[in-house]
Design an enzyme around this catalytic site. Structure first.
Site: not given
Ligand SMILES: [Zn+2]
Length: 278
Positions: A2-3, A52, A171, A268
């Site tokens: 989750p961003e 986060k 991302n 990532r």
């Protein structure tokens, strides 16, 4: 993962459901049992997010600090047990619930977080002091972050994901933002002109609140405009996002016609267009 916008939206839901009420805390799975027992029946003051990380403030200068990690979920929903004359603590349970919060109207179930700990107010401030600037908390890019970027030889694509510098960017925002600004993700941060750094930050400050409101990462101008119109008409603003590079490797870049590529950066997948990101 989750961003940041997801965590800010979650903080808003936890706040709306529990702030100002006495809450039954429990840990059906058992791994938060001691702390839940200490908190049980206490009044929740509110919830906030930084990057986060989620903080649920409880009376007595206490904070439940949560980080969902890759697989954590925190569902908050309304229940009608009390309306039906039942005890709220008898709500049905599914899966491994680390933390359950229940009041007269809502139940919150936290599953699979990488962090769920009881700390003091000071402990939460300590967590925050290790986190970077959050575009959802600060409209102006702090000078300290600007100075660190101006010194950093690290790739701009990596520093954007460094939660100790910029908190909450994940991302999708990383890939789309760098494409929007035509930046090669490998450019050393210190070679990115200050004007562009400010533009990147201003974009995050403008775009991430829309992510909080819609639950979607919207970056393209058309998407942003459509979502704003839908929200203004009382809708959810849930436009299906059109990404330029994110998960579009092997496909054509909408700006230059080049081919979008995928590589690994900062652990990532990174998506970008070598044709127009220079
Ligand atoms: Zn391109």
């Amino acid at each position: 993962m989750p961003e940041g916008h997801t965590l800010h939206a979650l903080a808003g839901r936890v706040d709306a459901a529990f702030a100002g009420t006495a809450v039954r805390f429990s840990s059906p799975q058992g791994r938060f049992a001691g702390s839940a027992a200490a908190l049980d029946g206490a009044r929740v003051e509110g919830a906030e997010a930084h990057g986060k990380h989620l903080a649920i403030r409880v009376e007595g200068a206490r904070v439940v600090h949560v980080h969902l990690g890759l697989f954590g979920r925190f569902s908050v929903r309304r229940h009608r047990r009390v309306d039906r004359g039942e005890a709220p603590t008898d709500l049905p349970l599914t899966g491994q619930v680390r933390l359950r919060m229940v009041n007269r109207t809502h139940v919150g179930d936290l599953r699979g977080p990488i962090v769920c700990e009881l700390v003091t107010d000071d402990g939460w401030e300590e967590v925050r002091s290790g986190l970077g600037a959050d575009p959802l908390r600060e409209e102006r890019l702090p000078d300290a972050v600007l100075a660190r970027l101006a010194r950093s030889r690290r790739a701009v694509g990596a520093v954007l994901m460094d939660q100790g510098l910029v908190a909450g960017v994940g991302n999708v925002y990383r890939a789309e933002l760098l494409h929007r600004h035509g930046l090669d993700p490998h450019t050393p941060a210190r070679e990115v002109p200050q004007r562009v750094v400010h533009e990147l930050w201003d974009d995050l400050v403008r775009l991430m609140p829309l992510g909080v409101r819609t639950g979607r990462i919207l970056v393209a101008d058309d998407d942003v405009e459509r979502a704003r119109t839908l929200l203004a008409d009382g809708g959810t603003g849930r436009v299906r996002p059109a990404y330029a590079v994110y998960r579009r490797h092997g496909r054509t870049c909408p700006r230059c016609g080049g081919t979008v590529v995928k590589e690994t950066m900062a652990g990532r997948n990174l998506f970008w267009c070598p044709g127009c990101q220079r």
